[in-house]
Design a protein around this motif. Structure first.
Motif, PDB file in Angstrom:
ATOM      1  N   THR B 195      20.188  48.076  20.026  1.00  0.00           N
ATOM      2  CA  THR B 195      21.597  48.107  19.636  1.00  0.00           C
ATOM      3  C   THR B 195      21.745  49.110  18.506  1.00  0.00           C
ATOM      4  OG1 THR B 195      21.814  45.775  20.163  1.00  0.00           O
ATOM      5  CG2 THR B 195      23.530  46.722  18.789  1.00  0.00           C
ATOM      6  N   VAL B 196      22.651  50.056  18.687  1.00  0.00           N
ATOM      7  CA  VAL B 196      22.867  51.079  17.669  1.00  0.00           C
ATOM      8  C   VAL B 196      24.305  50.990  17.192  1.00  0.00           C
ATOM      9  CG1 VAL B 196      22.815  53.544  17.170  1.00  0.00           C
ATOM     10  CG2 VAL B 196      21.197  52.582  18.782  1.00  0.00           C
ATOM     11  N   GLY B 197      24.494  50.897  15.892  1.00  0.00           N
ATOM     12  CA  GLY B 197      25.836  50.898  15.318  1.00  0.00           C
ATOM     13  C   GLY B 197      26.012  52.134  14.457  1.00  0.00           C
ATOM     14  N   THR B 198      27.155  52.797  14.600  1.00  0.00           N
ATOM     15  CA  THR B 198      27.379  54.007  13.798  1.00  0.00           C
ATOM     16  C   THR B 198      28.705  53.905  13.065  1.00  0.00           C
ATOM     17  OG1 THR B 198      28.608  55.125  15.524  1.00  0.00           O
ATOM     18  CG2 THR B 198      26.221  55.421  15.529  1.00  0.00           C
ATOM     19  N   ILE B 199      28.803  54.638  11.982  1.00  0.00           N
ATOM     20  CA  ILE B 199      30.099  54.777  11.311  1.00  0.00           C
ATOM     21  C   ILE B 199      30.734  56.046  11.837  1.00  0.00           C
ATOM     22  CG2 ILE B 199      31.248  55.227   9.127  1.00  0.00           C
ATOM     23  CD1 ILE B 199      29.506  53.362   7.772  1.00  0.00           C
ATOM     24  N   GLY B 200      31.880  55.909  12.470  1.00  0.00           N
ATOM     25  CA  GLY B 200      32.613  57.067  12.939  1.00  0.00           C
ATOM     26  C   GLY B 200      32.136  57.608  14.281  1.00  0.00           C
ATOM     27  N   GLY B 201      31.229  56.930  14.934  1.00  0.00           N
ATOM     28  CA  GLY B 201      30.805  57.367  16.259  1.00  0.00           C
ATOM     29  C   GLY B 201      29.993  58.652  16.255  1.00  0.00           C
ATOM     30  N   GLY B 202      29.580  59.110  15.081  1.00  0.00           N
ATOM     31  CA  GLY B 202      28.795  60.347  15.016  1.00  0.00           C
ATOM     32  C   GLY B 202      27.316  60.040  14.909  1.00  0.00           C
ATOM     33  N   LYS B 204      25.851  59.022  12.072  1.00  0.00           N
ATOM     34  CA  LYS B 204      25.553  58.146  10.921  1.00  0.00           C
ATOM     35  C   LYS B 204      25.289  56.724  11.406  1.00  0.00           C
ATOM     36  CE  LYS B 204      27.923  58.241   6.849  1.00  0.00           C
ATOM     37  NZ  LYS B 204      29.218  58.397   6.144  1.00  0.00           N
ATOM     38  N   ILE B 205      24.020  56.347  11.469  1.00  0.00           N
ATOM     39  CA  ILE B 205      23.644  55.037  11.998  1.00  0.00           C
ATOM     40  C   ILE B 205      23.641  54.000  10.869  1.00  0.00           C
ATOM     41  CG2 ILE B 205      21.779  53.730  13.079  1.00  0.00           C
ATOM     42  CD1 ILE B 205      21.071  56.252  14.596  1.00  0.00           C
ATOM     43  N   THR B 206      24.334  52.870  11.102  1.00  0.00           N
ATOM     44  CA  THR B 206      24.341  51.812  10.089  1.00  0.00           C
ATOM     45  C   THR B 206      23.650  50.553  10.579  1.00  0.00           C
ATOM     46  OG1 THR B 206      26.456  51.046  10.901  1.00  0.00           O
ATOM     47  CG2 THR B 206      26.491  52.525   9.033  1.00  0.00           C
ATOM     48  N   LEU B 207      23.432  50.457  11.874  1.00  0.00           N
ATOM     49  CA  LEU B 207      22.831  49.243  12.412  1.00  0.00           C
ATOM     50  C   LEU B 207      21.890  49.652  13.531  1.00  0.00           C
ATOM     51  CD1 LEU B 207      23.064  46.023  12.726  1.00  0.00           C
ATOM     52  CD2 LEU B 207      24.656  46.534  14.525  1.00  0.00           C
ATOM     53  N   LEU B 208      20.681  49.159  13.459  1.00  0.00           N
ATOM     54  CA  LEU B 208      19.725  49.488  14.516  1.00  0.00           C
ATOM     55  C   LEU B 208      18.893  48.250  14.764  1.00  0.00           C
ATOM     56  CD1 LEU B 208      18.711  51.889  16.228  1.00  0.00           C
ATOM     57  CD2 LEU B 208      17.055  52.337  14.444  1.00  0.00           C
ATOM     58  N   GLN B 209      18.967  47.717  15.953  1.00  0.00           N
ATOM     59  CA  GLN B 209      18.212  46.503  16.237  1.00  0.00           C
ATOM     60  C   GLN B 209      17.493  46.636  17.570  1.00  0.00           C
ATOM     61  OE1 GLN B 209      20.086  42.558  16.781  1.00  0.00           O
ATOM     62  NE2 GLN B 209      19.226  42.156  14.758  1.00  0.00           N
ATOM     63  N   LEU B 210      16.186  46.485  17.508  1.00  0.00           N
ATOM     64  CA  LEU B 210      15.373  46.572  18.712  1.00  0.00           C
ATOM     65  C   LEU B 210      14.750  45.204  18.942  1.00  0.00           C
ATOM     66  CD1 LEU B 210      14.134  48.507  20.840  1.00  0.00           C
ATOM     67  CD2 LEU B 210      12.285  48.893  19.237  1.00  0.00           C
ATOM     68  N   GLU B 211      15.072  44.595  20.062  1.00  0.00           N
ATOM     69  CA  GLU B 211      14.638  43.212  20.264  1.00  0.00           C
ATOM     70  C   GLU B 211      13.253  43.115  20.888  1.00  0.00           C
ATOM     71  OE1 GLU B 211      16.283  40.132  20.076  1.00  0.00           O
ATOM     72  OE2 GLU B 211      18.248  40.739  19.325  1.00  0.00           O
ATOM     73  N   THR B 212      12.914  44.081  21.745  1.00  0.00           N
ATOM     74  CA  THR B 212      11.651  43.969  22.477  1.00  0.00           C
ATOM     75  C   THR B 212      10.750  45.153  22.160  1.00  0.00           C
ATOM     76  OG1 THR B 212      13.043  44.763  24.243  1.00  0.00           O
ATOM     77  CG2 THR B 212      12.170  42.563  24.483  1.00  0.00           C
ATOM     78  N   LYS B 213       9.522  45.084  22.641  1.00  0.00           N
ATOM     79  CA  LYS B 213       8.584  46.186  22.409  1.00  0.00           C
ATOM     80  C   LYS B 213       8.956  47.361  23.297  1.00  0.00           C
ATOM     81  CE  LYS B 213       4.532  43.446  21.432  1.00  0.00           C
ATOM     82  NZ  LYS B 213       3.343  42.947  22.106  1.00  0.00           N
ATOM     83  N   VAL B 214       8.852  48.572  22.735  1.00  0.00           N
ATOM     84  CA  VAL B 214       9.085  49.758  23.542  1.00  0.00           C
ATOM     85  C   VAL B 214       8.207  50.869  22.977  1.00  0.00           C
ATOM     86  CG1 VAL B 214      11.044  50.587  22.164  1.00  0.00           C
ATOM     87  CG2 VAL B 214      10.898  51.179  24.574  1.00  0.00           C
ATOM     88  N   ARG B 215       7.774  51.781  23.850  1.00  0.00           N
ATOM     89  CA  ARG B 215       6.921  52.863  23.349  1.00  0.00           C
ATOM     90  C   ARG B 215       7.738  53.774  22.455  1.00  0.00           C
ATOM     91  NH1 ARG B 215       4.661  54.966  28.697  1.00  0.00           N
ATOM     92  NH2 ARG B 215       4.144  56.833  27.530  1.00  0.00           N
ATOM     93  N   LEU B 216       7.090  54.175  21.342  1.00  0.00           N
ATOM     94  CA  LEU B 216       7.814  54.906  20.295  1.00  0.00           C
ATOM     95  C   LEU B 216       8.510  56.159  20.839  1.00  0.00           C
ATOM     96  CD1 LEU B 216       8.431  54.798  17.301  1.00  0.00           C
ATOM     97  CD2 LEU B 216       6.421  56.197  16.892  1.00  0.00           C
ATOM     98  N   GLU B 217       7.848  56.853  21.797  1.00  0.00           N
ATOM     99  CA  GLU B 217       8.451  58.103  22.310  1.00  0.00           C
ATOM    100  C   GLU B 217       9.773  57.839  23.035  1.00  0.00           C
ATOM    101  OE1 GLU B 217       4.724  57.627  24.483  1.00  0.00           O
ATOM    102  OE2 GLU B 217       5.119  56.996  22.442  1.00  0.00           O
ATOM    103  N   LYS B 218       9.900  56.588  23.579  1.00  0.00           N
ATOM    104  CA  LYS B 218      11.096  56.298  24.370  1.00  0.00           C
ATOM    105  C   LYS B 218      12.301  56.029  23.490  1.00  0.00           C
ATOM    106  CE  LYS B 218       8.502  56.768  27.669  1.00  0.00           C
ATOM    107  NZ  LYS B 218       8.467  58.171  28.076  1.00  0.00           N
ATOM    108  N   LEU B 219      12.016  55.644  22.223  1.00  0.00           N
ATOM    109  CA  LEU B 219      13.098  55.191  21.351  1.00  0.00           C
ATOM    110  C   LEU B 219      14.138  56.285  21.125  1.00  0.00           C
ATOM    111  CD1 LEU B 219      13.957  52.718  19.738  1.00  0.00           C
ATOM    112  CD2 LEU B 219      12.870  53.723  17.746  1.00  0.00           C
ATOM    113  N   GLU B 220      13.662  57.505  20.967  1.00  0.00           N
ATOM    114  CA  GLU B 220      14.596  58.589  20.658  1.00  0.00           C
ATOM    115  C   GLU B 220      15.595  58.783  21.791  1.00  0.00           C
ATOM    116  OE1 GLU B 220      12.665  62.164  19.342  1.00  0.00           O
ATOM    117  OE2 GLU B 220      14.614  63.196  19.329  1.00  0.00           O
ATOM    118  N   GLY B 221      15.049  58.738  23.029  1.00  0.00           N
ATOM    119  CA  GLY B 221      15.927  58.909  24.189  1.00  0.00           C
ATOM    120  C   GLY B 221      16.952  57.794  24.272  1.00  0.00           C
TER     121      GLY B 221
END
Lengths: 302, 254
Positions: B195-202, B204-221
């Motif tokens: 879950t990614v939350g941003t201020i202004g839709g640009g 600027k990330i204000t909230l980032l929540q990852l619930e399950t395991k994922v490979r680090l390289e995949k996170l950026e995508g």
């Protein structure tokens, strides 16, 4: 009676003024309604896809509630009729109150009480086979804290939610374990159009034996002599409804003792005459009929 | 449901969307008259009512701060909101985590210094859950706060993204992970999602929540896809707010 719903912030002088204007013939209510007129309300049904039945109602004073009904299959214990009380569970959650708050428990009990009277026919509808029945969970969210007594609001929205409730169609034989049709379109309404409808509860307040008022506001409740919650069941043919229960609620402190001079507000000596109660019940039958008709309008519009 | 069916060979998801499509997002403002601000959000089958009270004088002394307003968030899951009836107690761990996440996010976004010694109480009622509940909560809060007239630096918009593992079959080169935008309940149950939350839709990330395991390289995508969704949602929410504003002005003029 949970006291928090009846605390008013108006002064003894205002209470006295309100009471005397309500005691006039014809009476004058603060919001210029006629004695039997309800405040405007907005209602919609069948709003939540994950429930068996649901309704939302917004009351004129800003009170808003959402009702969701879910049904689960439960094995029936071979016991007496009295155990059927557990077939329906009513839960009321009031915003900003704790889970074990007495107000929520009290309101849940008031709603459940009228649904479970033997004449309401609700539990008969929940029988699936001799060995199994539906357990009905009626969960009510009171989104705004009550400004007036929410009993009517909760009862009317529960009524609408029950009428939008559908249960899956049974496809197995009655002596087997129940199997149901997966097709939601084939589900059966819990209350069909031609059957007896779920009961409603109306609040009525009487002032000075002369006047009785429906849908009272909190201030009107606090100056009444007698507050009754009348549960009505309608019959399918839309003739006059039947009274299935009457419960007295605590009225405010606005009652004037019989010997008080110049309308000074004093502690009420309490009690009303039998003819007042008789009149209240008689009038609630005709008002109840109108309410059932308007509820039908909501169901038809959907 | 097996993981294969979540994305068909033609690239369609179980509800018929493509990987980069949002579910239908509908919202209304000022739905509850008794609150200072309120909103109703329908995102697919996730339905949320949000009410805002404030800025008001704090009920508890501990919420009184000289530096700025205190944001208090209360999340209530309706017992009928899920597939099975389940009553959640107030002290439920998952609910408390959501409350804290929302509280922190909005304490940042709201210009709290303008209302010292006061409290902003946000209440969320989740009527129906079908995935992306936290993100829908953020969006509902933003709309209700706008309706209440609470000063914020910009819209706070949140969106989810998941990652779907594609099996290559005979050809190992086809193997890979596809990001999916805006997860529903079934996808959320089987796939890792963020879950990614941003201020202004640009950016600027204000909230980032990852619930399950994922490979680090995949996170950026996944984050890139979610940010893209946030941008779209911001436009949608801005349209809703402007339409509501016009309606209010029109009613006053009459």
């Amino acid at each position: 009676m949970a006291p928090s719903t009846l605390t008013t912030l108006i002064s003894p002088a205002e209470l006295s003024y309100l009471r005397s204007s309500l005691a006039l013939v014809p009476p004058i209510r603060p919001d210029a309604r006629t004695p039997t007129q309800f405040r405007p309300l907005v209602a919609e049904i069948d709003i939540l896809p994950s429930t068996n039945g649901s309704a939302r109602m917004v009351w004129g004073d800003g009170g808003e509630c959402v009702v969701g009904i879910k049904a689960e299959v439960e094995p029936t214990e071979p016991t007496s009729y009295g155990k059927r009380r557990n077939w329906v569970e009513v839960g009321v959650e009031v915003q900003g109150q704790r889970d074990d708050d007495p107000l929520g428990v009290f309101l849940g009990m008031t709603v459940g009480e009228s649904l479970l009277t033997p004449t309401s026919t609700l539990t008969e509808r929940l029988v699936i086979t001799p060995k199994f029945h539906w357990k009905l969970y009626i969960d009510i969210l009171l989104i705004t804290p009550p400004l007036s007594h929410p009993a009517t609001l909760l009862s009317l929205s529960t009524n609408l939610a029950l009428r939008s409730t559908r249960i899956p169609r049974l496809i197995s034989e009655s002596d087997e374990d129940p199997i149901f049709d997966d097709d939601w379109d084939a589900s059966i309404p819990l209350y069909s159009i031609t059957s007896q409808l779920p009961p409603i509860t109306l609040l009525v307040v009487s002032v000075e034996e002369r006047n009785i008022f429906f849908d009272p506001t909190r201030e009107e409740l606090s100056v009444g002599d007698c507050v009754l919650a009348i549960s009505l069941a309608s019959s399918p043919a839309h003739d006059a409804p039947k009274v299935i229960g009457v419960r007295t609620l605590e009225s405010g402190t606005g009652g004037i003792a019989a010997d008080a001079k110049d309308g000074v507000v004093a502690a009420s000596i309490g009690g009303v005459k039998r003819r007042v109660i008789k009149r209240i019940i008689k009038e609630s039958l005709s008002v109840g009929k109108e309410v059932f008709e308007s509820l039908q309008g909501v169901v038809d519009a959907n | 449901m097996s993981r294969h069916e979540l994305l068909s060979p033609e690239g369609l998801r179980i509800d018929g969307r493509r990987w980069n499509e949002l579910r239908l997002f509908e919202a209304r403002l000022s739905t509850t008259t008794a609150a200072d601000g309120s909103s109703y959000v329908e995102w697919g089958n996730t339905k949320i009512i949000c009410t805002v009270a404030g800025p008001v004088e704090p009920k508890m002394g501990s919420n009184r701060s000289q530096d700025g307003a205190t944001v208090v968030v209360e999340v209530c899951f309706a017992a009928f909101s899920g597939n099975d009836r389940k009553k959640r107690a107030r002290g439920d761990k998952r609910v408390q985590e959501m409350q804290t996440a929302l509280q922190r996010t909005f304490s940042e976004a709201i210009l709290t210094q303008l209302h010292p010694r006061s409290e902003i109480l946000i209440t969320l009622h989740i009527l129906s859950q079908d995935g992306s509940v936290l993100a829908a909560c953020v969006n509902a809060c933003t709309l209700a706060l706008v309706d209440a007239g609470v000063p914020m630096s910009d819209y706070v918009v949140a969106c989810t993204a998941g990652s779907y593992f594609v099996r290559g079959g005979n050809n190992p080169e086809d193997e890979g992970e596809d990001p999916l935008l805006d997860m529903n309940n079934l996808e959320e149950a089987d796939l890792p999602s963020v879950t990614v939350g941003t201020i202004g839709g640009g950016e600027k990330i204000t909230l980032l929540q990852l619930e399950t395991k994922v490979r680090l390289e995949k996170l950026e995508g996944m984050m890139a896809v979610a940010l893209d969704g946030c941008g779209k949602l911001r436009e949608l929410m801005d349209e809703i707010v402007r339409a509501h504003g016009n309606e209010v002005v029109r009613r006053i003029a009459l």
